[in-house]
Design a protein around this motif. Structure first.
Motif, PDB file in Angstrom:
ATOM      1  N   LEU A 159       0.825  -1.221   0.000  1.00 19.46           N
ATOM      2  CA  LEU A 159       0.000   0.000   0.000  1.00 19.46           C
ATOM      3  C   LEU A 159       0.850   1.259   0.000  1.00 19.46           C
ATOM      4  O   LEU A 159       0.465   2.284  -0.568  1.00 19.46           O
ATOM      5  CB  LEU A 159      -0.907   0.005   1.237  1.00 19.46           C
ATOM      6  N   GLY A 160       1.996   1.195   0.656  1.00 14.03           N
ATOM      7  CA  GLY A 160       2.820   2.390   0.798  1.00 14.03           C
ATOM      8  C   GLY A 160       3.812   2.608  -0.317  1.00 14.03           C
ATOM      9  O   GLY A 160       4.558   3.599  -0.294  1.00 14.03           O
ATOM     10  N   ALA A 161       3.850   1.716  -1.316  1.00  8.64           N
ATOM     11  CA  ALA A 161       4.824   1.865  -2.401  1.00  8.64           C
ATOM     12  C   ALA A 161       4.547   3.142  -3.201  1.00  8.64           C
ATOM     13  O   ALA A 161       3.414   3.411  -3.605  1.00  8.64           O
ATOM     14  CB  ALA A 161       4.766   0.647  -3.325  1.00  8.64           C
ATOM     15  N   GLY A 162       5.583   3.934  -3.419  1.00 12.56           N
ATOM     16  CA  GLY A 162       5.462   5.140  -4.227  1.00 12.56           C
ATOM     17  C   GLY A 162       4.879   6.342  -3.510  1.00 12.56           C
ATOM     18  O   GLY A 162       4.738   7.419  -4.109  1.00 12.56           O
ATOM     19  N   MET A 163       4.544   6.206  -2.222  1.00 11.37           N
ATOM     20  CA  MET A 163       3.912   7.310  -1.504  1.00 11.37           C
ATOM     21  C   MET A 163       4.820   8.520  -1.357  1.00 11.37           C
ATOM     22  O   MET A 163       4.344   9.656  -1.278  1.00 11.37           O
ATOM     23  CB  MET A 163       3.451   6.849  -0.119  1.00 11.37           C
ATOM     24  N   SER A 165       9.652   6.761  13.303  1.00 14.34           N
ATOM     25  CA  SER A 165      10.554   7.370  12.322  1.00 14.34           C
ATOM     26  C   SER A 165      10.136   6.952  10.913  1.00 14.34           C
ATOM     27  O   SER A 165       9.275   6.090  10.729  1.00 14.34           O
ATOM     28  CB  SER A 165      12.001   6.925  12.586  1.00 14.34           C
ATOM     29  N   ASN A 166      10.797   7.502   9.923  1.00 12.67           N
ATOM     30  CA  ASN A 166      10.479   7.186   8.523  1.00 12.67           C
ATOM     31  C   ASN A 166      11.433   6.152   7.937  1.00 12.67           C
ATOM     32  O   ASN A 166      11.595   6.072   6.717  1.00 12.67           O
ATOM     33  CB  ASN A 166      10.505   8.461   7.674  1.00 12.67           C
ATOM     34  N   LEU A 167      12.067   5.344   8.774  1.00 18.41           N
ATOM     35  CA  LEU A 167      13.071   4.384   8.300  1.00 18.41           C
ATOM     36  C   LEU A 167      12.455   3.065   7.831  1.00 18.41           C
ATOM     37  O   LEU A 167      13.037   1.993   8.042  1.00 18.41           O
ATOM     38  CB  LEU A 167      14.118   4.133   9.394  1.00 18.41           C
ATOM     39  N   GLY A 168      11.303   3.111   7.200  1.00 20.94           N
ATOM     40  CA  GLY A 168      10.731   1.915   6.589  1.00 20.94           C
ATOM     41  C   GLY A 168      11.366   1.663   5.239  1.00 20.94           C
ATOM     42  O   GLY A 168      11.714   2.608   4.509  1.00 20.94           O
ATOM     43  N   PRO A 169      11.549   0.400   4.843  1.00 21.40           N
ATOM     44  CA  PRO A 169      12.243   0.084   3.585  1.00 21.40           C
ATOM     45  C   PRO A 169      11.564   0.644   2.342  1.00 21.40           C
ATOM     46  O   PRO A 169      12.242   1.000   1.378  1.00 21.40           O
ATOM     47  CB  PRO A 169      12.257  -1.446   3.551  1.00 21.40           C
ATOM     48  N   LEU A 170      10.230   0.727   2.332  1.00 19.54           N
ATOM     49  CA  LEU A 170       9.552   1.289   1.164  1.00 19.54           C
ATOM     50  C   LEU A 170       9.950   2.753   0.957  1.00 19.54           C
ATOM     51  O   LEU A 170      10.150   3.207  -0.174  1.00 19.54           O
ATOM     52  CB  LEU A 170       8.037   1.178   1.321  1.00 19.54           C
ATOM     53  N   LYS A 171      10.046   3.507   2.035  1.00 20.60           N
ATOM     54  CA  LYS A 171      10.447   4.916   1.926  1.00 20.60           C
ATOM     55  C   LYS A 171      11.931   5.040   1.559  1.00 20.60           C
ATOM     56  O   LYS A 171      12.318   5.915   0.789  1.00 20.60           O
ATOM     57  CB  LYS A 171      10.159   5.651   3.228  1.00 20.60           C
ATOM     58  N   LEU A 172      12.750   4.150   2.128  1.00 18.35           N
ATOM     59  CA  LEU A 172      14.182   4.202   1.820  1.00 18.35           C
ATOM     60  C   LEU A 172      14.431   3.844   0.354  1.00 18.35           C
ATOM     61  O   LEU A 172      15.345   4.393  -0.279  1.00 18.35           O
ATOM     62  CB  LEU A 172      14.952   3.250   2.737  1.00 18.35           C
ATOM     63  N   ARG A 173      13.622   2.958  -0.182  1.00 20.88           N
ATOM     64  CA  ARG A 173      13.778   2.564  -1.593  1.00 20.88           C
ATOM     65  C   ARG A 173      13.516   3.754  -2.521  1.00 20.88           C
ATOM     66  O   ARG A 173      14.126   3.862  -3.594  1.00 20.88           O
ATOM     67  CB  ARG A 173      12.828   1.415  -1.912  1.00 20.88           C
ATOM     68  N   ASP A 174      12.592   4.619  -2.107  1.00 21.49           N
ATOM     69  CA  ASP A 174      12.240   5.779  -2.941  1.00 21.49           C
ATOM     70  C   ASP A 174      13.158   6.986  -2.714  1.00 21.49           C
ATOM     71  O   ASP A 174      13.011   8.011  -3.376  1.00 21.49           O
ATOM     72  CB  ASP A 174      10.789   6.205  -2.651  1.00 21.49           C
ATOM     73  N   LEU A 175      14.095   6.845  -1.768  1.00 30.07           N
ATOM     74  CA  LEU A 175      14.957   7.977  -1.405  1.00 30.07           C
ATOM     75  C   LEU A 175      15.965   8.267  -2.513  1.00 30.07           C
ATOM     76  O   LEU A 175      16.533   7.352  -3.110  1.00 30.07           O
ATOM     77  CB  LEU A 175      15.691   7.645  -0.101  1.00 30.07           C
ATOM     78  N   LYS A 176      16.183   9.552  -2.794  1.00 31.09           N
ATOM     79  CA  LYS A 176      17.167   9.944  -3.806  1.00 31.09           C
ATOM     80  C   LYS A 176      18.570   9.927  -3.201  1.00 31.09           C
ATOM     81  O   LYS A 176      18.759  10.053  -2.012  1.00 31.09           O
ATOM     82  CB  LYS A 176      16.840  11.355  -4.319  1.00 31.09           C
ATOM     83  N   GLY A 177      19.572   9.764  -4.086  1.00 33.27           N
ATOM     84  CA  GLY A 177      20.959   9.841  -3.628  1.00 33.27           C
ATOM     85  C   GLY A 177      21.697   8.523  -3.594  1.00 33.27           C
ATOM     86  O   GLY A 177      22.867   8.475  -3.195  1.00 33.27           O
ATOM     87  N   GLY A 178      21.025   7.427  -3.980  1.00 30.84           N
ATOM     88  CA  GLY A 178      21.686   6.129  -4.035  1.00 30.84           C
ATOM     89  C   GLY A 178      22.088   5.606  -2.665  1.00 30.84           C
ATOM     90  O   GLY A 178      21.608   6.063  -1.623  1.00 30.84           O
ATOM     91  N   GLN A 179      23.007   4.617  -2.675  1.00 35.21           N
ATOM     92  CA  GLN A 179      23.432   3.960  -1.444  1.00 35.21           C
ATOM     93  C   GLN A 179      24.061   4.943  -0.464  1.00 35.21           C
ATOM     94  O   GLN A 179      23.753   4.927   0.727  1.00 35.21           O
ATOM     95  CB  GLN A 179      24.436   2.848  -1.769  1.00 35.21           C
ATOM     96  N   LYS A 180      24.899   5.819  -0.951  1.00 37.97           N
ATOM     97  CA  LYS A 180      25.577   6.766  -0.071  1.00 37.97           C
ATOM     98  C   LYS A 180      24.584   7.723   0.586  1.00 37.97           C
ATOM     99  O   LYS A 180      24.644   7.983   1.798  1.00 37.97           O
ATOM    100  CB  LYS A 180      26.617   7.552  -0.863  1.00 37.97           C
ATOM    101  N   GLY A 181      23.648   8.240  -0.207  1.00 32.33           N
ATOM    102  CA  GLY A 181      22.645   9.145   0.342  1.00 32.33           C
ATOM    103  C   GLY A 181      21.742   8.450   1.337  1.00 32.33           C
ATOM    104  O   GLY A 181      21.343   9.033   2.366  1.00 32.33           O
ATOM    105  N   ARG A 182      21.411   7.182   1.041  1.00 33.38           N
ATOM    106  CA  ARG A 182      20.547   6.420   1.944  1.00 33.38           C
ATOM    107  C   ARG A 182      21.245   6.173   3.278  1.00 33.38           C
ATOM    108  O   ARG A 182      20.645   6.341   4.344  1.00 33.38           O
ATOM    109  CB  ARG A 182      20.157   5.098   1.273  1.00 33.38           C
ATOM    110  N   GLU A 183      22.496   5.788   3.231  1.00 32.35           N
ATOM    111  CA  GLU A 183      23.234   5.529   4.472  1.00 32.35           C
ATOM    112  C   GLU A 183      23.364   6.789   5.320  1.00 32.35           C
ATOM    113  O   GLU A 183      23.263   6.725   6.550  1.00 32.35           O
ATOM    114  CB  GLU A 183      24.609   4.942   4.151  1.00 32.35           C
ATOM    115  N   GLN A 184      23.583   7.930   4.664  1.00 29.65           N
ATOM    116  CA  GLN A 184      23.700   9.187   5.401  1.00 29.65           C
ATOM    117  C   GLN A 184      22.361   9.553   6.051  1.00 29.65           C
ATOM    118  O   GLN A 184      22.321   9.993   7.215  1.00 29.65           O
ATOM    119  CB  GLN A 184      24.142  10.309   4.456  1.00 29.65           C
ATOM    120  N   HIS A 185      21.275   9.339   5.317  1.00 30.35           N
ATOM    121  CA  HIS A 185      19.937   9.624   5.867  1.00 30.35           C
ATOM    122  C   HIS A 185      19.653   8.720   7.066  1.00 30.35           C
ATOM    123  O   HIS A 185      19.155   9.192   8.108  1.00 30.35           O
ATOM    124  CB  HIS A 185      18.880   9.402   4.781  1.00 30.35           C
TER     125      HIS A 185
END
Length: 515
Positions: free
Chosen positions: A65-69, A182-202
């Motif tokens: 349900l949360g994909a792409g939100m 928090s917003n650290l759910g995998p669906l939200k992390l998958r949509d995060l910009k910045g690739g692996q490095k940006g995701r790890e920093q977030h």
């Protein structure tokens, strides 16, 4: 600690009606709970002992349900339709099972989506089901209460990961303390910009804020949620772990680090097939492992335990009176099983008194397992005699029993195996013997053989009074005290079982008839 909520003073609880009709009830009326998450929609029907409920029915659909939100702000249209169809099915199932009205809760996706209210209205119109949307901190509290249902009195940090959010809550002394979402759910992390490095920093930035709010947490870390369970399955596979029961599976910081590296270096499709993880779940594992790695680095827990109990079980715990919460979930489940399935309900208590002298130096944890074994000693009598030992072992090691470490499951299973069988060679125990020390293996054998002998003495209250075992470990002497009323029960088969028990103890025997 603040363990209260708005519902604490409401006798009808969070959801408009009580789940327990009788606050002193030991048995649980069959009830259904639906959890609408950001990734899955699940129906669980609970039954059995209220303090340690059995899963009468369990079904889930991965709806995402949360994909792409993150981009649209709205529920995934395909997931929304699939969720609606799943809820129609669940309502039809509930009617077929003659259940009371389903309790339906929704978490982050429905909570945050622009069209969340529209979805709730559609569901109400199409199914008659009312969805209760819970806030992030309430979600954290309910998940923590689910952990307390399985581990009463536990101390530590509960981390519940869903598709769109991750919640933390501390537990201590049977109560829930600080909590945060928090917003650290995998669906939200998958949509995060910045690739692996940006995701790890977030992840690091958010985790630092969570740590600032929660403070030092150095006790056990309890992991709740499907992504954590998938990672635990992979950890089991990597280690070649022999008992595939996720609840109470233990990891440590080193094993987490090794499994993170293992996942990142593996072909995910091959790993998914080998570990029995669904495709939808496996898609989220690479994002979840990044969160877990940072979570462990940040909070440095003493150890890590997987909990199969979460929000759904927390809803039951929410409405339990304190008297029920204070009961031991293992013993309650065993009492329920004895009352339902044993040939002589209540005999387990007499058997416990009879075998206890063999374990006079046993601590509280060990005596608890001995009591459980006594209550369960006769619940598998309907199985074919050739398979009773294996049935008992499988029931104990794989059944839904709360408050049991894996080593305790194996101890209990081995004791019940020896209740029906003198030898364990060639049994399923051989695959799991590495989980039990040599000392505990012998102790489980002694307990099982004591049950096997004691079960021959189906004593009336009159014959039980004075019939007892007397164990002198220094002298290696096992004495059996019989009353005149119980002498006829001590036949040839009973004598053979008594001698087998003595052999496991390395003891001489003596039989005394009380005049």
């Amino acid at each position: 600690m603040d363990g209260t909520s708005d519902s604490d003073h409401d006798p009808m609880g969070l959801f408009g009606r009580p789940l327990f009709n009788d606050p002193k009830a030991r048995a649980l009326s069959r009830v259904g709970v639906v959890d609408i998450g950001s990734n899955s929609v699940r129906l669980v029907v609970f039954d059995g002992a209220a303090r340690s409920p059995a899963y009468f029915y369990n079904e889930k659909l991965m709806c995402a349900l949360g994909a792409g939100m993150s981009d649209t702000g709205r529920l995934n249209p395909e997931g929304r339709e699939r969720a609606l169809q799943a809820l129609k099915r669940f309502q039809a199932l509930a009617e077929g099972m003659n259940l009371p009205p389903l309790t339906v809760v929704a978490t982050a996706a429905v909570r945050e989506a622009e069209d969340g209210p529209d979805f709730r209205e559609d569901v109400l119109r199409e199914t008659g089901l009312r969805i209760w949307v819970i806030g992030g901190e309430e979600e954290a509290r309910l998940s923590a209460q689910g952990v307390l249902l399985g581990w009463p009195g536990s101390y530590g940090l509960v981390c519940d990961i869903g598709g769109s959010s991750m919640e933390l809550a501390e537990i201590a002394g049977g109560r829930v303390g600080r909590r945060i979402s928090s917003n650290l759910g995998p669906l939200k992390l998958r949509d995060l910009k910045g690739g692996q490095k940006g995701r790890e920093q977030h992840i690091k930035e958010v985790m630092d804020k969570l740590a600032e709010h929660m403070g030092a947490q150095r006790d056990r870390l309890f992991l709740v949620g499907g992504s954590w369970r998938a990672i635990a399955r992979i950890d089991m596979y990597r280690r070649g772990y022999p008992l595939h029961v996720l609840h109470e599976y233990r990891m440590d910081k080193k094993s987490v680090s090794q499994t993170v590296k293992f996942i990142k270096s593996s072909d995910l499709e091959e790993l998914r097939t080998a570990c029995g993880v669904s495709s939808a779940r496996m898609d989220l594992v690479p994002y979840a492992v990044d969160v877990l790695k940072r979570l462990v680095q940040t909070f440095k827990p003493k150890d890590i335990a997987i909990s199969s109990y979460g929000i759904r079980e927390g809803l039951l715990y929410e409405q339990m009176p304190q008297e029920l919460r204070d009961r031991d979930p293992l013993i309650e489940a065993c009492r329920f099983a004895e009352a339902k399935d044993a040939r002589l309900p209540g005999f387990g208590k007499k058997l416990f008194r009879f075998v206890s002298p063999l374990f006079s130096k046993g601590d509280k944890a060990r005596m608890r397992l001995i009591k459980a074994a006594c209550l369960l000693h006769d619940v598998s009598w309907r199985a074919h005699p050739d398979y009773r030992a294996e049935t008992c072992f499988d029931n104990a090691t794989r059944a839904n029993l709360g408050g049991l470490k894996h080593s305790e499951r194996v101890f209990l299973g081995l004791a019940l195996l020896h209740r029906y069988k003198n030898k364990r060679e060639g049994t399923r125990f051989e695959d799991l013997e590495g989980l039990l020390s040599e000392k505990l293996t012998l102790e489980a054998e002694v307990l099982g053989k004591a049950l096997r002998f004691g079960a021959m003495l189906w004593m009336s209250d009159a014959s039980a009074d004075g019939t007892a075992l007397d164990w002198k470990p220094r002298k290696k002497l096992l004495r059996l005290k019989l009353t005149k009323a119980s002498v006829p029960l001590y036949g040839e088969v009973a004598e053979a079982r008594f001698l087998s028990l003595a052999a496991s103890l390395g003891a001489e025997t003596e039989v005394v008839i009380k005049r």
